[in-house]
Design a protein around this motif. Structure first.
Motif, PDB file in Angstrom:
ATOM      1  N   GLY A  35      -1.831 -11.341 -23.310  1.00 24.06           N
ATOM      2  CA  GLY A  35      -1.194 -11.187 -24.601  1.00 24.06           C
ATOM      3  C   GLY A  35       0.166 -11.860 -24.643  1.00 24.06           C
ATOM      4  N   LEU A  52      -7.812  -5.520 -24.861  1.00 26.56           N
ATOM      5  CA  LEU A  52      -6.363  -5.556 -24.642  1.00 26.56           C
ATOM      6  C   LEU A  52      -5.620  -5.338 -25.953  1.00 26.56           C
ATOM      7  N   PHE A  53      -6.098  -5.966 -27.019  1.00 32.64           N
ATOM      8  CA  PHE A  53      -5.468  -5.803 -28.330  1.00 32.64           C
ATOM      9  C   PHE A  53      -5.573  -4.349 -28.806  1.00 32.64           C
ATOM     10  N   ARG A  63      -5.742  -1.690 -26.942  1.00 28.77           N
ATOM     11  CA  ARG A  63      -4.787  -0.891 -26.169  1.00 28.77           C
ATOM     12  C   ARG A  63      -3.359  -1.121 -26.649  1.00 28.77           C
ATOM     13  N   PHE A  64      -3.053  -2.349 -27.034  1.00 32.18           N
ATOM     14  CA  PHE A  64      -1.730  -2.650 -27.576  1.00 32.18           C
ATOM     15  C   PHE A  64      -1.490  -1.860 -28.866  1.00 32.18           C
ATOM     16  N   CYS A 114      -2.002  -2.767 -21.154  1.00 33.35           N
ATOM     17  CA  CYS A 114      -1.226  -1.845 -21.991  1.00 33.35           C
ATOM     18  C   CYS A 114      -1.608  -0.407 -21.652  1.00 33.35           C
ATOM     19  N   PRO A 164       2.014   0.257 -27.300  1.00 34.97           N
ATOM     20  CA  PRO A 164       3.330  -0.265 -27.701  1.00 34.97           C
ATOM     21  C   PRO A 164       3.527  -0.399 -29.203  1.00 34.97           C
ATOM     22  N   ALA A 165       2.493  -0.764 -29.932  1.00 35.47           N
ATOM     23  CA  ALA A 165       2.638  -0.976 -31.373  1.00 35.47           C
ATOM     24  C   ALA A 165       3.000   0.313 -32.105  1.00 35.47           C
ATOM     25  N   TRP A 184      -3.484 -15.606 -26.996  1.00 31.39           N
ATOM     26  CA  TRP A 184      -4.033 -14.471 -26.253  1.00 31.39           C
ATOM     27  C   TRP A 184      -5.319 -14.866 -25.536  1.00 31.39           C
ATOM     28  N   LEU A 242       1.672  -9.751 -22.139  1.00 33.78           N
ATOM     29  CA  LEU A 242       1.015  -8.476 -21.921  1.00 33.78           C
ATOM     30  C   LEU A 242      -0.236  -8.711 -21.080  1.00 33.78           C
ATOM     31  N   LEU A 298       3.770 -11.559 -26.894  1.00 33.30           N
ATOM     32  CA  LEU A 298       4.419 -10.626 -27.815  1.00 33.30           C
ATOM     33  C   LEU A 298       5.880 -10.990 -28.013  1.00 33.30           C
TER      34      LEU A 298
END
Length: 243
Positions: A225, A21-22, A24-25, A243, A29-30, A221, A240, A227
Motif C-alpha cells: 500500500g 490489505l485495503f 484491513r486498512f 494493517c 488506520p482509516a 498498490w 503499508l 499512503l
C-alpha cells in the motif's frame, strides 16, 4: 488527526491479497482519519455500476462501514474507473469529486486530481481520454450488454500493455508516462494553490516545484500500500505492508 490520501490500488480479482490489505486498512488506520480521499484507479477496470466483481462488492461494504463510522470518503475517478457512477458511490457512502478539485487542508489550499491530465506529452492517450469522457460515448458504452463491456475492458487493457511495451523499447516510457513539467507549472498558476496531490504515474515522491509550491505523488498498490497522511503539522508519504 489527519486526512489520508490513496490512489492506484487497481483492485482486481486476480490480486485478492491487495483487496484484503485495503479492507484491513479501512477497518484499521482509516477509522482514525479526519477524512479519506481516493484519487482514482481504485479498480483495475470498471465497466459500469452493475459490475458484479467480488472486489467491487467487498469494497462497497467496507467503505460504507467506514462512512457509517463517521469518516467522510471522497473519490476522484481515474483512467481505469472513469465510469464509476453515482449508484456505486451511494452504495459506498462516498462523495464523487470533479477532476480536478481544490480543497482546504488545514488552511492550505490544495489541488487534487488523478494525474493523467498532467501527462500532456502522451498525445495519443489524451485523445483517448477526451473521447471516453464524452457523455455521449459513455451513454452508448453503458447501454451495451455487460459481457460486451467486459470484453472491451480486457481489450483496452491489452492494448495499453502493448503500447507501454513499445514505449519502453523506444526508451520513451519514462518521459511519456510521467507528468509534463510545463503543464504542472501551468496548473499551479491556473488554480493559484501552493500544493498539488495526485496519483496515476506510480512514482511516489514529494517534489519541490519552486516558488513555495509542493507536488505530492501517490504510489500504487501493486505489491504494497501507498499512503499519504496530511495534518496541520505534518505531511508523510509511507507504505503499508500490513494493517
Amino acid at each position: 488527526m489527519a486526512t489520508l490520501f490513496i490512489s492506484d490500488l487497481h483492485l482486481d480479482a486476480a490480486r485478492p491479497e491487495i483487496t484484503a490489505l485495503f479492507a484491513r486498512f479501512l477497518e484499521g488506520p482509516a477509522r482514525q482519519a479526519d477524512a479519506l480521499y481516493i484519487l482514482g484507479d481504485l479498480f483495475e477496470a470498471w465497466v459500469g455500476d452493475d459490475d458484479p466483481s467480488d472486489p467491487g462488492a467487498l469494497v462497497a461494504r467496507h467503505l460504507r462501514a467506514l462512512t457509517d463510522a463517521g469518516v467522510p470518503v471522497a473519490f476522484i475517478r481515474g483512467n481505469r474507473d472513469f465510469l464509476l457512477g453515482a449508484d456505486y458511490a451511494a452504495r459506498c457512502g462516498m462523495t464523487l469529486l470533479h477532476d480536478p478539485t481544490v480543497v482546504d487542508l488545514y488552511g492550505t489550499p490544495t489541488l487534487l486530481l488523478h494525474g493523467d491530465l498532467l501527462c500532456t506529452a502522451d498525445t495519443a492517450y489524451q485523445q483517448f481520454r477526451a473521447q471516453t469522457r464524452d457523455p455521449r460515448w459513455q451513454a452508448q458504452f453503458l447501454a451495451q450488454p455487460l459481457a460486451a463491456r467486459l470484453a472491451f475492458a480486457q481489450q483496452a487493457r491489452a492494448a495499453s500493455q502493448a503500447r507501454h511495451g513499445e514505449l519502453q523499447a523506444q526508451g520513451m516510457a519514462e518521459t511519456i508516462g510521467d507528468v509534463t513539467p510545463a503543464t504542472v507549472q501551468d496548473w499551479f498558476k491556473r488554480f493559484g494553490v501552493p500544493r498539488m496531490i495526485h496519483g496515476h504515474t506510480h512514482r511516489p515522491a514529494i517534489h519541490d516545484e519552486g516558488n513555495g509550491r509542493t507536488r505530492i505523488v501517490l504510489g500504487d498498490w501493486y505489491t504494497q500500500g501507498s499512503l499519504l497522511s496530511v495534518s496541520a503539522q505534518d505531511v508523510s508519504l509511507t507504505t503499508l505492508d500490513n494493517c
